[in-house]
Design a protein around this motif. Sequence first.
Motif, PDB file in Angstrom:
ATOM      1  N   ILE A  53       0.771  -1.153   0.030  1.00  0.00           N
ATOM      2  CA  ILE A  53      -0.096  -0.027  -0.052  1.00  0.00           C
ATOM      3  C   ILE A  53       0.786   1.399   0.078  1.00  0.00           C
ATOM      4  N   ALA A  54       0.347   2.324  -0.385  1.00  0.00           N
ATOM      5  CA  ALA A  54       0.979   3.737  -0.239  1.00  0.00           C
ATOM      6  C   ALA A  54      -0.334   4.523  -0.232  1.00  0.00           C
ATOM      7  N   PHE A  55       0.015   5.796   0.064  1.00  0.00           N
ATOM      8  CA  PHE A  55      -1.022   7.078   0.100  1.00  0.00           C
ATOM      9  C   PHE A  55      -0.540   8.232  -0.839  1.00  0.00           C
ATOM     10  N   GLU A  56      -1.758   8.858  -1.259  1.00  0.00           N
ATOM     11  CA  GLU A  56      -1.728   9.870  -2.093  1.00  0.00           C
ATOM     12  C   GLU A  56      -2.504  11.064  -1.579  1.00  0.00           C
ATOM     13  N   ASN A  57      -2.297  12.016  -1.713  1.00  0.00           N
ATOM     14  CA  ASN A  57      -2.995  13.403  -1.299  1.00  0.00           C
ATOM     15  C   ASN A  57      -4.134  13.396  -2.223  1.00  0.00           C
ATOM     16  N   ALA A  58      -5.523  13.293  -1.691  1.00  0.00           N
ATOM     17  CA  ALA A  58      -6.655  13.460  -2.318  1.00  0.00           C
ATOM     18  C   ALA A  58      -6.989  14.683  -2.654  1.00  0.00           C
ATOM     19  N   PHE A  59      -6.646  15.719  -1.960  1.00  0.00           N
ATOM     20  CA  PHE A  59      -6.914  17.046  -2.095  1.00  0.00           C
ATOM     21  C   PHE A  59      -5.715  17.938  -2.199  1.00  0.00           C
ATOM     22  N   PRO A  60      -4.871  18.009  -3.060  1.00  0.00           N
ATOM     23  CA  PRO A  60      -3.485  18.735  -2.896  1.00  0.00           C
ATOM     24  C   PRO A  60      -3.747  20.266  -3.277  1.00  0.00           C
ATOM     25  N   GLY A  61      -4.865  20.386  -3.646  1.00  0.00           N
ATOM     26  CA  GLY A  61      -4.953  21.777  -3.860  1.00  0.00           C
ATOM     27  C   GLY A  61      -5.611  22.832  -2.628  1.00  0.00           C
ATOM     28  N   GLN A  62      -6.270  21.684  -1.866  1.00  0.00           N
ATOM     29  CA  GLN A  62      -6.720  22.450  -0.735  1.00  0.00           C
ATOM     30  C   GLN A  62      -5.839  22.901   0.390  1.00  0.00           C
ATOM     31  N   GLU A  63      -6.144  23.878   1.273  1.00  0.00           N
ATOM     32  CA  GLU A  63      -5.309  24.276   2.426  1.00  0.00           C
ATOM     33  C   GLU A  63      -5.700  22.871   3.402  1.00  0.00           C
TER      34      GLU A  63
END
Length: 428
Positions: A35-45
């Motif tokens: 498994i790994a993780f990615e930012n789901a909302f990188p444009g959000q503060e």
Amino acid sequence: MHVSESSAFLLTALALALPGAAQDTASDEQASVEIAFENAFPGQERFDRPVLIEFHDQFEGQAFVVEQTGNLFQVPRDPESADRHLVADFTAKALHPRNDGGNEEGLLGFAFAPDFVESGYVFVYFSDEVDRIPGDPNARNRRRRRPRITRDSVVSRFETKRENGLLTFDMDSELEILRLRQPWSNHNGGTVIFGPDQMLYVVLGDGGAANDMGGNGQNLETLLAAVLRLDVSGATESSPYKVPADNPFVGDESARDEIWAYGLRNPWRISFDPETGHLWYADVGQNLWEEVGRLQRGGNFGWPLMEGFEVFPPDADRSEGELKGLVPPIGQYAHQRDGAPDPDGGLSVTGGEVYRGQTLTGLKGRYVFGDFVTRNVWAVRDGADPNSRLELLGKAPGPISSIHREPEGELLFCGFDGRIVRLVSGDD
């Protein structure tokens, strides 16, 4: 553990009573899924203590993020978007977990009504301050300097407005469904969720402090330490909910009709598997064990007679009569010992979801959950194999406050580092 020979035999039987039940903690075997993780909302503060993320078909391409500190936002699922719409502001209504409430209080739950498209109704769970007695600013004891707060857990229904694809609460439309006094600031439960049966399930902890000081875990005359099942269709001020006729304790004069399952310490979160309808839970332990399992109608899940698969307290001499009929968890993992890091353990379980996505095929049909403190992530099978074990998959990037399923079946992890991340394959 101090038990009689007959009690020890009963505990073994309990451990095998549910499909997939296992006494083992995290598996020593190598995880079969990378498994790994990615930012789901990188444009959000970054969000402020996000504890929930929800979706609805009426808002395609949108997500709803609940902050424990009191705000509910609608944000585009477009990863590059920085847009953020304030749906509701509970900062003046809900106890603030950092400023004036306990760490487990605040805005905790949110759910769309099954008939939301027609009615526009939504439901929330929050902590409400009832009274406050100022502390003594000159006291040497730090506790005496703090205000003494009387608080209730509240489930309310609100009407909403929809304009240009954006949702907004009508805060003046509040209809209280349930209000319950909390003796302490912790163990609030906090989930509100509608089941496939259109009923509202409300999760309540044992009232707080430690060792079930209020004696609520095995007390069917209180709503604490239980999962409630309510019919809120057609709710009015004079009749905010009805008790479904098929609730397990209807007609039992020694029990509250609203209770669907009990004997729980502080379930942090529950979720339905959309394919099987099974209702999963994670119950935060006290001294030694964190547990996960499946809730069932009328089930007694053992607290405070049991912690996980073990007798509580550990030196208790429990009789067969005390333990008879208790529903064991499917899995448990150990607490960290003496403050030393335990790579396979944790301190506070966060409930998850059964994976029904397309990216991690090895996880399909398995319940994925984690630990708030160690950030460990596990999976457990929902099958008939009594030797199934928790499988340690890896670590999330931040403290895991909540886990939720996207419309496509993938899983999002809310973290108290302010990020919401997506579980993805680590093979790429």
